[in-house]
Structure formats: C-alpha cells, structure tokens
Write an enzyme that holds these catalytic residues in place. Structure first.
Site, mmCIF file in Angstrom:
data_model
loop_
_atom_site.group_PDB
_atom_site.id
_atom_site.type_symbol
_atom_site.label_atom_id
_atom_site.label_comp_id
_atom_site.label_asym_id
_atom_site.label_seq_id
_atom_site.Cartn_x
_atom_site.Cartn_y
_atom_site.Cartn_z
ATOM 1 N N ASP A 41 -37.773 33.905 21.264
ATOM 2 C CA ASP A 41 -37.957 32.639 20.545
ATOM 3 C C ASP A 41 -37.791 32.792 19.039
ATOM 4 O O ASP A 41 -38.407 32.063 18.262
ATOM 5 C CB ASP A 41 -39.342 32.023 20.840
ATOM 6 C CG ASP A 41 -39.576 31.858 22.320
ATOM 7 O OD1 ASP A 41 -38.615 31.483 23.010
ATOM 8 O OD2 ASP A 41 -40.696 32.107 22.785
ATOM 9 N N LYS A 46 -32.521 32.731 18.180
ATOM 10 C CA LYS A 46 -31.226 33.382 18.443
ATOM 11 C C LYS A 46 -30.122 32.363 18.701
ATOM 12 O O LYS A 46 -28.989 32.574 18.316
ATOM 13 C CB LYS A 46 -31.335 34.318 19.660
ATOM 14 C CG LYS A 46 -32.141 35.563 19.403
ATOM 15 C CD LYS A 46 -32.153 36.476 20.602
ATOM 16 C CE LYS A 46 -32.924 35.939 21.778
ATOM 17 N NZ LYS A 46 -34.360 35.767 21.571
ATOM 18 N N GLY A 52 -34.411 30.346 26.825
ATOM 19 C CA GLY A 52 -34.105 28.983 26.397
ATOM 20 C C GLY A 52 -33.563 29.056 24.990
ATOM 21 O O GLY A 52 -34.282 29.399 24.070
ATOM 22 N N HIS A 53 -32.271 28.824 24.840
ATOM 23 C CA HIS A 53 -31.663 28.902 23.512
ATOM 24 C C HIS A 53 -31.368 27.487 23.020
ATOM 25 O O HIS A 53 -30.594 26.763 23.623
ATOM 26 C CB HIS A 53 -30.387 29.753 23.550
ATOM 27 C CG HIS A 53 -30.686 31.207 23.760
ATOM 28 N ND1 HIS A 53 -29.746 32.142 24.057
ATOM 29 C CD2 HIS A 53 -31.862 31.883 23.697
ATOM 30 C CE1 HIS A 53 -30.320 33.334 24.176
ATOM 31 N NE2 HIS A 53 -31.601 33.196 23.965
ATOM 32 N N GLN A 81 -34.626 36.919 25.262
ATOM 33 C CA GLN A 81 -35.979 37.432 25.008
ATOM 34 C C GLN A 81 -35.969 38.314 23.742
ATOM 35 O O GLN A 81 -35.237 38.022 22.821
ATOM 36 C CB GLN A 81 -36.525 38.189 26.224
ATOM 37 C CG GLN A 81 -36.829 37.294 27.422
ATOM 38 C CD GLN A 81 -35.643 36.988 28.303
ATOM 39 O OE1 GLN A 81 -34.829 37.840 28.576
ATOM 40 N NE2 GLN A 81 -35.538 35.768 28.763
HETATM 41 P P1 IMP Z 1 -40.630 36.445 32.996
HETATM 42 O O1 IMP Z 1 -39.449 36.871 32.204
HETATM 43 O O2 IMP Z 1 -40.550 35.024 33.483
HETATM 44 O O3 IMP Z 1 -40.962 37.406 34.093
HETATM 45 O O4 IMP Z 1 -41.917 36.454 32.010
HETATM 46 C C1 IMP Z 1 -42.440 37.668 31.481
HETATM 47 C C2 IMP Z 1 -42.918 37.452 30.049
HETATM 48 O O5 IMP Z 1 -41.807 37.241 29.197
HETATM 49 C C3 IMP Z 1 -43.828 36.240 29.855
HETATM 50 O O6 IMP Z 1 -44.779 36.539 28.849
HETATM 51 C C4 IMP Z 1 -42.882 35.174 29.361
HETATM 52 O O7 IMP Z 1 -43.541 34.179 28.607
HETATM 53 C C5 IMP Z 1 -41.963 36.008 28.501
HETATM 54 N N1 IMP Z 1 -40.622 35.430 28.350
HETATM 55 C C6 IMP Z 1 -39.621 35.414 29.254
HETATM 56 N N2 IMP Z 1 -38.526 34.812 28.760
HETATM 57 C C7 IMP Z 1 -38.820 34.455 27.508
HETATM 58 C C8 IMP Z 1 -38.083 33.822 26.461
HETATM 59 O O8 IMP Z 1 -36.900 33.472 26.582
HETATM 60 N N3 IMP Z 1 -38.749 33.632 25.287
HETATM 61 C C9 IMP Z 1 -40.037 34.032 25.108
HETATM 62 N N4 IMP Z 1 -40.760 34.637 26.053
HETATM 63 C C10 IMP Z 1 -40.167 34.843 27.241
#
Ligand code: IMP
Length: 423
Positions: free
Chosen positions: A13, A16, A40-41, A225
């Site tokens: 977040d 990017k 989510g971009h 991420q």
């Molecule tokens: P997962 O990727 O859904 O398994 O989530 C694992 C962790 O990564 C959690 O804390 C999510 O909130 C975080 N996370 C996954 N994708 C994103 C992203 O695009 N932005 C911020 N945090 C993310």
C-alpha cells in the site's frame, strides 16, 4: 538498463500503482511477479479512480504488453471478471496481444478461498488478517506439488486428473473439518470454461520476457505487497505467502538475474493492514488523523489501515534486502499540519539493548527511538521542484535519506499522475 523492478518497501500500500503508471509510459512490457488478487493498485486517471487487483497497471497504456508472470497465483474466474470490468471502462484488453498470462502460474480455486477463511477462523486471536482470497492455500498446494497450473485448464484430461488428485487429498481433511467436499465435475466445467476464455492469452510468458530482454525492450516488473510481507524476508508469520521482495522478480517471471534498476516505494509515514508487529504504530488520535488525511483504507478489503511514523530501521532493512538503488517517497503532502514529525532511527529491544537492525523475532516488543523534526503547514500538491518545497519538508526528506541510507529520487505529492517531484 532496460529492466526496472518496482518493489514495495514495507507492508504494501505504498502507492506502487501510481508509480508504475508513471513509469509505464516508457515501458514496452509490464509484468507482475507475485501475489494474486490480494493486491490492490489504485490509479487516478483522467476518467476517475481505477483499482486493479491482478492485471498489471500498464493496461491503461495502449502500447504496453501486460504480463501476469508464473509467480502469480491466478483465480481464473476473478481474472475474467477483472477483464470484463476494464472493458466496461472502455479500456482495450486483448488476450494474446496486450495481456499475457503464464501457463505456469498456479490456479487459485474456490476451495483455497474457503480454506483461507477456515484457517483464519481456527487461528483465533493469532490470526494473520489475510485478505481471504485463498492466496496462502494456493501457494501451499504449489509447494506440496498438488496445485493446478493455468495451462492445465486447456488440457481437459489433465485438469480432471489434477482436480481428482486434489479432491482426494482435500476431501479427507475437509471431512474432518466438517467442510463441504469438492465437486470435481462442477469445478472441471467452470475451470475449463474460464480456460477457454483465457486461452489466447495463456502462453510461456518467461520465454516472451527473455526474448524481449534480448531485444532491448524496456521491461517493468511490478511488485505486489511489500518486502516486509515477503514470506521469507518479512515479519513472519504475519506475511503473505509469496516472495514479494525483489528475489521473487526473477523466479516469478523466468527472467535471469541480470542487472536491473530497483526502485523501492515507501510512504512518507508507515501503514500496515492486517495483523502483525508494527513498531512505529500510532494507536492514538495522531494515527487516526493520519488515516483520515491519507485516506488509509485497504483498496482490496476496505479495512482501515494501521498508521504510524516513518520507520528508518525497517526501510533500511528492506532497501538492503531488495537492493533498492533509490526510493520513491509517496504521500508527503499528507503530512501537512503534523508537528513535530518523527522518524524511528533505532529500536530498544526488550532487554534494553539498542539496535539499528530489524530483529527476526519479537518485533512486537521493541521500543522505537525517534528523531523529531519540525512539521510544515504548506500545501505541497502543486510543488514540482524539490527546491520549491518548504524548508521543513525538504529537511524531512533529507533526514529520511540520512537515516534510511537510501536516496529519495522521486517524491509524490498527490494521487494524480503529474503530482510528482523528480530530483
Ligand atoms: P494474504 O496475502 O491474503 O494471505 O494476507 C496476508 C497478509 O498480507 C495480511 O496481513 C494482509 O493484510 C496482507 N496483504 C496482502 N496483500 C496485501 C496488499 O496488497 N497490501 C497490503 N497488505 C496486503
């Protein structure tokens, strides 16, 4: 250097989407290398806001080829929906032409989503706070060598065999967990239909990218991420299940590890969504003000993001791990009116020891040591030259460079494409 990799420096977040959109105007190819539709971009286009989850941000540029690399886990039904939504917005998405998907990318199934939710429920207070998109279970099945790859959707016999094998393993577990068993016939039909839709775009993307590189094409690798969510280098176990740092850029695309420009993206403060340690988190009114000023709500799940001060210890670590040659500092404009500004420069461990390294364990027990800087009250959104920033904003950026040990080459002062300062 024809290849550039854009990588999130903390927990995602960082903005990017905007940076990639900005760099994309020069790129021939844009490739995602990891994660899935947990990302989510957000792009702010002349036509309004656009949030992309799986399709690379280059899709808004006519001339770029967008690649979903083999390191991405793909929910084919979601991908079809995302394509439809973009077309509804008037964007040209042409499978096989401007959108290619790796035949080696692993498939996220509905069953993975159910498993994700179930595992979170079981973790109780120790939950990770996943996005619930099935990311972890899909990567787990890849490692367990029982996953399906996108290319399997085009091979009906292999698809049915793969699903039958998966069902055999899962149904035994699901029976014990009182979860619905897998319906292989239904899954085969849905997946084969999605495969047919996606067929023109399902190719050996690694070969395409390697060829492009040899031809001197400009390739932009779009990280999802951030480094601290990397399954190995991040704040384990509160991480995602992919290699979100630069290491994943090679394995996740099939490009060889040759020289590349690595651009780290860091916010002018820190945020995190989901559970896990966050040393500079502000649990008070200042954190709440930051959340509102920065509109810090998840673009995938809508969850409020946790907010805190800039953490130079964490940024220095991630820049080193990712090999970031430079930083893009985003959301500097959001800090208007916050005074004093704080930057964490070291941690005190629970036993009182001072460290400037990011500990692998007990990060939730450290106390940050801060330097304080005066704030600024001016609106930065129209500033386009570093020299025109208010003196206190300049001093803040310079303090970040000094304490994080990495140069800030670009500063974003608003969500729109042109709201940037290049140094
Ligand atoms: P997962 O990727 O859904 O398994 O989530 C694992 C962790 O990564 C959690 O804390 C999510 O909130 C975080 N996370 C996954 N994708 C994103 C992203 O695009 N932005 C911020 N945090 C993310």
């Amino acid at each position: 250097m024809p290849t550039t990799c854009v990588v999130g420096i903390l927990w995602g977040d960082e903005g990017k989407g905007k940076v990639i959109d900005y760099l994309a105007s020069d790129a021939d190819f844009i490739a995602r290398y990891g994660g899935g539709h947990n990302a989510g971009h957000t792009l702010i286009l002349p036509s309004g806001k656009l949030v992309l989850h799986l399709i690379p941000s280059g899709v808004v540029h006519q001339h770029t080829v967008n690649v979903i690399g083999n390191g991405v886990v793909v929910d084919p039904l979601h991908l079809c929906q995302e394509i439809d939504k973009l077309r509804e917005r008037g964007l040209a998405v042409d499978l096989g032409k401007n959108l290619l998907v790796s035949e080696r990318a692993h498939v996220i199934l509905e069953v993975h989503r159910r498993q994700d939710l179930w595992a979170e429920h079981r973790r109780g207070s120790g939950k990770i706070g996943t996005t619930g998109r099935g990311i972890g279970p899909a990567y787990s099945d890849r490692c367990a060598r029982i996953g399906l790859r996108l290319g399997d959707l085009l091979r009906p016999d292999a698809l049915r065999r793969g699903l039958a094998g998966l069902a055999e393993q899962k149904n035994a577990l699901f029976h014990a967990a009182e979860l619905e068993p897998l319906d292989v016939e239904l899954m085969s039909r849905e997946l084969a239909a999605a495969g047919e839709r996606l067929r023109p775009g399902i190719v050996d993307t690694g070969a395409v990218l390697r060829q492009a590189r040899l031809q001197g094409k400009r390739i932009l690798l779009e990280g999802a991420q951030g480094c601290l969510l990397d399954v190995e280098q991040g704040t384990y176990p509160f991480v995602t299940s992919s290699h979100a740092s630069t290491g994943g850029a090679f394995s996740g695309t099939g490009l060889p590890p040759h020289e590349m420009r690595i651009v780290g993206i860091a916010k002018a403060y820190a945020t995190r969504v989901g559970e896990g340690p966050f040393p500079t988190e502000l649990k008070d009114g200042t954190g709440e003000r930051l959340r509102i000023a920065g509109k810090e709500f998840g673009s995938t799940t809508g969850r409020p993001r946790r907010c805190g001060w800039f953490d130079a210890v964490a940024v220095r670590y991630s820049a080193a791990v990712s090999g970031a040659d430079e930083l893009v500092l985003t959301n500097l404009d959001v800090l208007r009116g916050f005074a004093p500004l704080r930057i964490a420069v070291a941690y005190r461990l629970a036993d009182g020891t001072r460290t400037t390294a990011l500990p692998a364990f007990d990060l939730d027990a450290v106390t940050p040591e801060y330097v304080e800087l005066p704030g600024f009250t001016e609106d930065l959104r129209e500033v386009r030259r570093f020299a025109d920033l208010p003196a206190n904003a300049r001093a803040y950026v310079q303090a970040i460079e000094q304490h994080a040990g990495v140069a800030v080459r670009t500063i974003s002062v608003g969500p729109e494409r042109q709201q940037v300062i290049l140094r």
